[in-house]
Scaffold this active site. Structure first.
Site, PDB file in Angstrom:
ATOM      1  N   TYR A 159       0.821  -1.203   0.000  1.00  0.00           N
ATOM      2  CA  TYR A 159       0.000   0.000   0.000  1.00  0.00           C
ATOM      3  C   TYR A 159       0.861   1.262   0.000  1.00  0.00           C
ATOM      4  O   TYR A 159       2.024   1.244   0.394  1.00  0.00           O
ATOM      5  CB  TYR A 159      -0.948  -0.019   1.203  1.00  0.00           C
ATOM      6  CG  TYR A 159      -1.700  -1.326   1.328  1.00  0.00           C
ATOM      7  CD1 TYR A 159      -2.526  -1.773   0.301  1.00  0.00           C
ATOM      8  CD2 TYR A 159      -1.549  -2.132   2.460  1.00  0.00           C
ATOM      9  CE1 TYR A 159      -3.202  -2.983   0.391  1.00  0.00           C
ATOM     10  CE2 TYR A 159      -2.225  -3.350   2.565  1.00  0.00           C
ATOM     11  CZ  TYR A 159      -3.042  -3.767   1.531  1.00  0.00           C
ATOM     12  OH  TYR A 159      -3.695  -4.967   1.620  1.00  0.00           O
ATOM     13  N   THR A 231      -7.857   0.470  17.847  1.00  0.00           N
ATOM     14  CA  THR A 231      -8.603   0.545  19.107  1.00  0.00           C
ATOM     15  C   THR A 231      -9.397   1.838  19.244  1.00  0.00           C
ATOM     16  O   THR A 231      -9.799   2.212  20.336  1.00  0.00           O
ATOM     17  CB  THR A 231      -7.656   0.388  20.309  1.00  0.00           C
ATOM     18  OG1 THR A 231      -6.704   1.462  20.293  1.00  0.00           O
ATOM     19  CG2 THR A 231      -6.932  -0.938  20.264  1.00  0.00           C
TER      20      THR A 231
END
Length: 317
Positions: A159, A231
């Site tokens: 990427y 998270t």
């Protein structure tokens, strides 16, 4: 079902009220928090694009349990490049974040460990508690640490950048360092904490010229690893977590400085920035692998046996 509908209506009502009071657009990215009806339990309800936060089955952080660690003899040593980089330290209103300069000529690469690709260091997040008994996102046998540093990188083999990799398979690596209180702190941690008075309020930032990401790591080759998520919203399940099996240290004074940081700007400082941690999420039968061979190393090197002694006394190899 009725209770769920009432909660959603309540969330929308508070959000609309916030829009009216602020008299300006408020993005979802700004509005989520770590407590109340915009806290972790409601992230997946606030915004449909964050549904993984509530419905995902590979969510992070997790509680690392003694009896569930799986020794994997194929796990390699983790490698981070040693050279230093510059960047910006920011109070985002959610966390203390160090982001590397975009024009860094020689990026810090993360490789080895459980990784099949090379990852490029992007940023560091700092989570901490307002009290010493909470703060870390990952826990060990139910034991919370006062802080946790997370080093994020993106898969530079596949990427182009962090934003692209965030949504893609095997896109992100996160190296977790659990922090314990000590008389002397890790020197690189001091580079962060000595500038905290410049970023007291949300949105403030300061340049840091040179920091050695590798020098944040404790002196250990042992770690635990599992497949998980970011998270914070949108909780993308694209993250390989590596939790090192030894703490680094932070002083009480440094923690006091962190606890003086505010979520809001100078005009509306709001609540303290601390307690910015997501609670542990269910494992859902995911394996947590480790490169610690218990038959050779013995129980004293297991991160979950006599955890209080080993984390506090730093008596591991």
């Amino acid at each position: 079902m009725a209770r769920h509908r009432a909660i959603v209506i309540g969330i929308w009502a508070v959000f609309v009220l916030a829009l009216v009071q602020e008299s300006k657009p408020v993005s979802w990215e700004e509005w989520w928090t770590y407590d109340g009806i915009s806290g972790p339990a409601f992230w997946g309800l606030i915004n449909p694009e964050w549904s993984l936060c509530n419905k995902g089955r590979r969510q992070s952080p997790v509680n690392l349990e003694p009896g569930r660690l799986l020794f994997d003899p194929n796990l390699q040593a983790l490698h981070l490049d040693k050279h230093k980089v510059g960047g910006v330290l920011t109070n985002t209103g959610h966390s203390v974040v160090f982001t590397v300069d975009n024009d860094t000529r020689q990026p810090v690469n993360i490789s080895g460990g459980p990784l099949s690709y090379r990852y490029q260091f992007h940023e560091i997040h700092l989570h901490y508690g307002l009290y010493d008994n909470v703060g870390s996102e990952h826990t060990v046998d139910g034991y919370s640490f006062p802080a946790e540093i997370q080093i994020f990188g993106f898969n530079s083999h596949l990427y182009n950048n962090f934003s692209d990799a965030l949504h893609r398979a095997q896109g992100i690596v996160a190296v977790s360092l659990l922090l314990q209180i000590g008389d002397l702190s890790n020197p690189e941690v001091r580079l962060f904490t000595e500038h905290l008075d410049k970023i007291t309020y949300g949105g403030q930032s300061i340049d840091i010229k040179r920091i050695g990401v590798r020098e944040l790591l404790p002196d250990t080759m042992h770690y635990m690893t599992y497949d998980g998520s970011t998270t914070m919203p949108a909780c993308h399940e694209t993250t390989t977590w590596i939790i090192l099996n030894k703490p680094i240290y932070i002083t009480k004074q440094q923690l006091r400085s962190l606890r003086e940081l505010k979520q809001g700007d100078k005009r509306h400082p709001k609540a303290p920035l601390g307690n910015n941690f997501r609670p542990p999420q269910p494992l859902h039968h995911r394996p947590v692998r480790t490169n610690i061979d218990f038959n050779i190393e013995g129980p004293k090197n297991c991160p979950t046996m006599n955890r209080d002694i080993y984390y506090k006394a730093n008596s591991w190899k």
